[in-house]
Scaffold this motif. Structure first.
Motif, PDB file in Angstrom:
ATOM      1  N   LYS A 105       0.841  -1.209   0.000  1.00  0.00           N
ATOM      2  CA  LYS A 105       0.000   0.000   0.000  1.00  0.00           C
ATOM      3  C   LYS A 105       0.878   1.263   0.000  1.00  0.00           C
ATOM      4  O   LYS A 105       0.642   2.202  -0.767  1.00  0.00           O
ATOM      5  CB  LYS A 105      -0.914  -0.025   1.237  1.00  0.00           C
ATOM      6  N   LEU A 106       1.901   1.252   0.831  1.00  0.00           N
ATOM      7  CA  LEU A 106       2.779   2.422   0.905  1.00  0.00           C
ATOM      8  C   LEU A 106       3.568   2.599  -0.393  1.00  0.00           C
ATOM      9  O   LEU A 106       3.741   3.717  -0.885  1.00  0.00           O
ATOM     10  CB  LEU A 106       3.734   2.294   2.103  1.00  0.00           C
ATOM     11  N   ALA A 107       4.023   1.473  -0.962  1.00  0.00           N
ATOM     12  CA  ALA A 107       4.786   1.554  -2.215  1.00  0.00           C
ATOM     13  C   ALA A 107       3.905   2.108  -3.332  1.00  0.00           C
ATOM     14  O   ALA A 107       4.346   2.963  -4.113  1.00  0.00           O
ATOM     15  CB  ALA A 107       5.332   0.182  -2.587  1.00  0.00           C
ATOM     16  N   LEU A 108       2.655   1.665  -3.404  1.00  0.00           N
ATOM     17  CA  LEU A 108       1.757   2.160  -4.458  1.00  0.00           C
ATOM     18  C   LEU A 108       1.483   3.650  -4.280  1.00  0.00           C
ATOM     19  O   LEU A 108       1.418   4.401  -5.255  1.00  0.00           O
ATOM     20  CB  LEU A 108       0.449   1.358  -4.453  1.00  0.00           C
ATOM     21  N   THR A 109       1.330   4.087  -3.033  1.00  0.00           N
ATOM     22  CA  THR A 109       1.128   5.525  -2.782  1.00  0.00           C
ATOM     23  C   THR A 109       2.315   6.319  -3.321  1.00  0.00           C
ATOM     24  O   THR A 109       2.151   7.338  -4.001  1.00  0.00           O
ATOM     25  CB  THR A 109       0.976   5.782  -1.257  1.00  0.00           C
ATOM     26  N   ALA A 110       3.514   5.816  -3.043  1.00  0.00           N
ATOM     27  CA  ALA A 110       4.724   6.519  -3.488  1.00  0.00           C
ATOM     28  C   ALA A 110       4.828   6.515  -5.011  1.00  0.00           C
ATOM     29  O   ALA A 110       5.104   7.551  -5.627  1.00  0.00           O
ATOM     30  CB  ALA A 110       5.953   5.850  -2.871  1.00  0.00           C
ATOM     31  N   ILE A 111       4.582   5.362  -5.615  1.00  0.00           N
ATOM     32  CA  ILE A 111       4.725   5.240  -7.079  1.00  0.00           C
ATOM     33  C   ILE A 111       3.699   6.147  -7.765  1.00  0.00           C
ATOM     34  O   ILE A 111       4.015   6.833  -8.735  1.00  0.00           O
ATOM     35  CB  ILE A 111       4.544   3.759  -7.505  1.00  0.00           C
ATOM     36  N   GLU A 136       3.064  -1.192 -11.801  1.00  0.00           N
ATOM     37  CA  GLU A 136       2.863   0.274 -11.697  1.00  0.00           C
ATOM     38  C   GLU A 136       4.200   1.010 -11.704  1.00  0.00           C
ATOM     39  O   GLU A 136       4.319   2.087 -12.286  1.00  0.00           O
ATOM     40  CB  GLU A 136       2.043   0.614 -10.447  1.00  0.00           C
ATOM     41  N   ALA A 137       5.209   0.421 -11.079  1.00  0.00           N
ATOM     42  CA  ALA A 137       6.541   1.061 -11.065  1.00  0.00           C
ATOM     43  C   ALA A 137       7.088   1.139 -12.474  1.00  0.00           C
ATOM     44  O   ALA A 137       7.666   2.146 -12.879  1.00  0.00           O
ATOM     45  CB  ALA A 137       7.489   0.273 -10.166  1.00  0.00           C
ATOM     46  N   ARG A 138       6.878   0.073 -13.228  1.00  0.00           N
ATOM     47  CA  ARG A 138       7.397   0.042 -14.594  1.00  0.00           C
ATOM     48  C   ARG A 138       6.673   1.070 -15.464  1.00  0.00           C
ATOM     49  O   ARG A 138       7.296   1.797 -16.227  1.00  0.00           O
ATOM     50  CB  ARG A 138       7.221  -1.359 -15.177  1.00  0.00           C
ATOM     51  N   ARG A 139       5.351   1.134 -15.306  1.00  0.00           N
ATOM     52  CA  ARG A 139       4.581   2.114 -16.101  1.00  0.00           C
ATOM     53  C   ARG A 139       4.991   3.542 -15.749  1.00  0.00           C
ATOM     54  O   ARG A 139       5.062   4.409 -16.609  1.00  0.00           O
ATOM     55  CB  ARG A 139       3.084   1.920 -15.865  1.00  0.00           C
ATOM     56  N   ALA A 140       5.241   3.765 -14.453  1.00  0.00           N
ATOM     57  CA  ALA A 140       5.593   5.122 -14.006  1.00  0.00           C
ATOM     58  C   ALA A 140       7.043   5.471 -14.356  1.00  0.00           C
ATOM     59  O   ALA A 140       7.435   6.634 -14.262  1.00  0.00           O
ATOM     60  CB  ALA A 140       5.372   5.240 -12.498  1.00  0.00           C
ATOM     61  N   GLY A 141       7.847   4.463 -14.718  1.00  0.00           N
ATOM     62  CA  GLY A 141       9.245   4.716 -15.087  1.00  0.00           C
ATOM     63  C   GLY A 141      10.107   5.133 -13.908  1.00  0.00           C
ATOM     64  O   GLY A 141      11.087   5.850 -14.070  1.00  0.00           O
ATOM     65  N   ILE A 142       9.710   4.699 -12.730  1.00  0.00           N
ATOM     66  CA  ILE A 142      10.512   5.054 -11.552  1.00  0.00           C
ATOM     67  C   ILE A 142      11.465   3.895 -11.209  1.00  0.00           C
ATOM     68  O   ILE A 142      11.315   2.785 -11.717  1.00  0.00           O
ATOM     69  CB  ILE A 142       9.612   5.389 -10.335  1.00  0.00           C
ATOM     70  N   VAL A 143      12.434   4.157 -10.356  1.00  0.00           N
ATOM     71  CA  VAL A 143      13.337   3.102  -9.887  1.00  0.00           C
ATOM     72  C   VAL A 143      12.649   2.370  -8.736  1.00  0.00           C
ATOM     73  O   VAL A 143      12.221   2.996  -7.764  1.00  0.00           O
ATOM     74  CB  VAL A 143      14.679   3.694  -9.398  1.00  0.00           C
ATOM     75  N   LEU A 144      12.524   1.061  -8.887  1.00  0.00           N
ATOM     76  CA  LEU A 144      11.999   0.230  -7.793  1.00  0.00           C
ATOM     77  C   LEU A 144      13.111  -0.728  -7.369  1.00  0.00           C
ATOM     78  O   LEU A 144      13.599  -1.522  -8.174  1.00  0.00           O
ATOM     79  CB  LEU A 144      10.771  -0.573  -8.261  1.00  0.00           C
ATOM     80  N   MET A 145      13.489  -0.617  -6.115  1.00  0.00           N
ATOM     81  CA  MET A 145      14.531  -1.506  -5.579  1.00  0.00           C
ATOM     82  C   MET A 145      13.941  -2.237  -4.378  1.00  0.00           C
ATOM     83  O   MET A 145      13.042  -1.717  -3.714  1.00  0.00           O
ATOM     84  CB  MET A 145      15.733  -0.667  -5.154  1.00  0.00           C
TER      85      MET A 145
END
Ligand SMILES: NC(=O)c1ccc[n+]([C@@H]2O[C@H](COP(=O)([O-])OP(=O)(O)OC[C@H]3O[C@@H](n4cnc5c(N)ncnc54)[C@H](O)[C@@H]3O)[C@@H](O)[C@H]2O)c1
Length: 383
Positions: A105-111, A136-145
């Protein structure tokens, strides 16, 4: 989905959250990183991020007043917010170090806000939720680690270097033990708490992922929460069997990984002064008669403890996160890596209850995947 980054307003120090310290004392360049959850592990993230020159400001998000106070005392320059919503406009990236059930939930809020995210292990508590986060991280083009910290551990990297060089020969088996008295987690069992480490170590060492798992566990202190588990993980390529022993109910703290090869054997002991020991030991068999009549001899050679760089794995991991944001790279311990771990954890859970071997169903094509596959932010693995 709205990416709120474009709408972000300037630093608002009169926000309804509790703010302390002057902040802004570092260089004007660099990113602002928020750490959500500043308990035992999150406070370590605050410490290492505060020491990175690429980080302009570290912000803490901690709803528990006692934990928030401890952060303020230890890190006077860190501003502390009691909830994530209030902190979002003040950060470029988030480290999520809260209990596992809250991660997705927190990760999705951030993404959805357009922030880069480092989520502590496990990425989420189900494959479905993990997949949503990765997609969602991939669609948003953000770095997910994901915090598979041992991939950054110099001792584990030394083990892999020795394995890759062929010095150990063929690997007969890997054994890993993660035992202690506690720490009981209220939201996950011992497998979801500890096995992400052992699985990520084994996947990393072998550059592979297991095809099947067989697990036995027991709920000793509380009903329906396994606090003891023995897990067998079967890799196909290379053909290696791994054994993982996990316990929250053991008199001694143990953190070991043993690689038994046909030429040499290696033991990593996280608690020992000589963390890696390489044993030039093994068996020499000969003759062609019935097995029990063949001569067998044991080889006892040198035991070597190589020099291991004394760098803190968490600092190396967090530095990599910041570098990947700066350079637009995909970190080694990424969302795809985490999906593989979560798929294995779900299979282990099924095996614990069904009491039989379970094939792991991966939501991605492992043909194009390696546990530490760096690359561009756009993954080439197939979801
Ligand atoms: N990578 C590693 O080696 C490693 C080691 C230890 C823990 N961890 C992981 O770190 C995470 C935290 O573990 P811990 O031992 O620090 O737990 P902890 O209980 O000590 O700390 C968790 C903190 O999160 C806060 N919190 C809870 N819900 C929150 C929310 N919604 N928003 C903001 N803060 C919230 C709590 O108040 C608490 O201070 C877990 O996911 C754990 O698996 C990773």
């Amino acid at each position: 989905m709205t990416n709120a980054r474009g709408l972000r307003h300037d630093d608002n120090r009169s926000a309804a959250s509790r703010i302390c310290g002057t902040g802004g004392v570092g260089p004007r360049t660099g990113i602002r990183v928020g750490v959500v959850g500043c308990g035992y592990w999150g406070s370590k993230h605050v410490r290492v991020l505060s020491s990175l020159s690429e980080v302009r400001e570290v912000i803490a998000v901690e709803p528990d007043p006692e934990a928030a106070k401890a952060v303020l005392v230890a890190f006077p320059a860190v501003r502390v917010f009691a909830d994530l919503e209030a902190a979002l406009p003040h950060v470029d990236a988030l480290v999520i170090a809260t209990p596992a059930q809250t991660h997705a939930k927190l990760a999705l809020t951030a993404i959805r806000y357009g922030l880069h995210v480092l989520v502590e292990k496990p990425l989420a508590t189900s494959l479905e939720a993990s997949r949503l986060v990765v997609e969602e991280a991939r669609r948003a083009g953000i770095v997910l680690m994901v915090g598979h910290t041992f991939q950054f551990n110099p001792a584990i990297r030394e083990m892999r270097r020795r394995f890759d060089s062929g010095e150990l020969g063929d690997i007969y088996y890997i054994h890993s033990a993660r035992l202690n008295l506690g720490l009981y987690r209220p939201d996950v069992n011992v497998v979801w708490d500890l096995a992400p480490h052992d699985l990520s170590i084994m996947n990393f060492l072998l550059r592979s992922a297991p095809k099947a798992v067989t697990a036995w566990g027991a709920s000793l202190a509380y009903p329906h929460v396994e606090d003891l588990a023995f897990i067998r993980v079967e890799y196909n390529d290379p053909k290696v069997t791994g054994f993982i022993h996990l316990s929250w109910l053991d008199p001694r703290k143990t953190r070991t990984v043993t690689l038994v090869g046909s030429r040499k054997m290696v033991v990593y002991d996280d608690l020992a002064e000589e963390r890696v020991r390489i044993y030039d030991r093994g068996l020499e068999t000969g003759g062609s008669g019935p097995t029990h009549e063949r001569p067998i001899s044991y080889r006892y050679g040198d035991v070597v403890s190589p020099y291991i760089q004394a760098s803190e794995p968490l600092a190396l991991q967090d530095r990599r996160f910041v570098e990947c944001i700066r350079d637009g790279r995909n970190p080694e311990s990424n969302g795809i890596d985490a999906l593989a771990i979560i798929a294995i954890l779900e299979a282990i859970d099924r095996s614990l209850h069904a009491r039989r071997t379970i094939e792991v169903e991966y939501p991605l094509s492992l043909a194009s995947w390696q546990p530490d596959m760096p690359g561009s932010i756009v993954q080439d693995a197939v979801l």
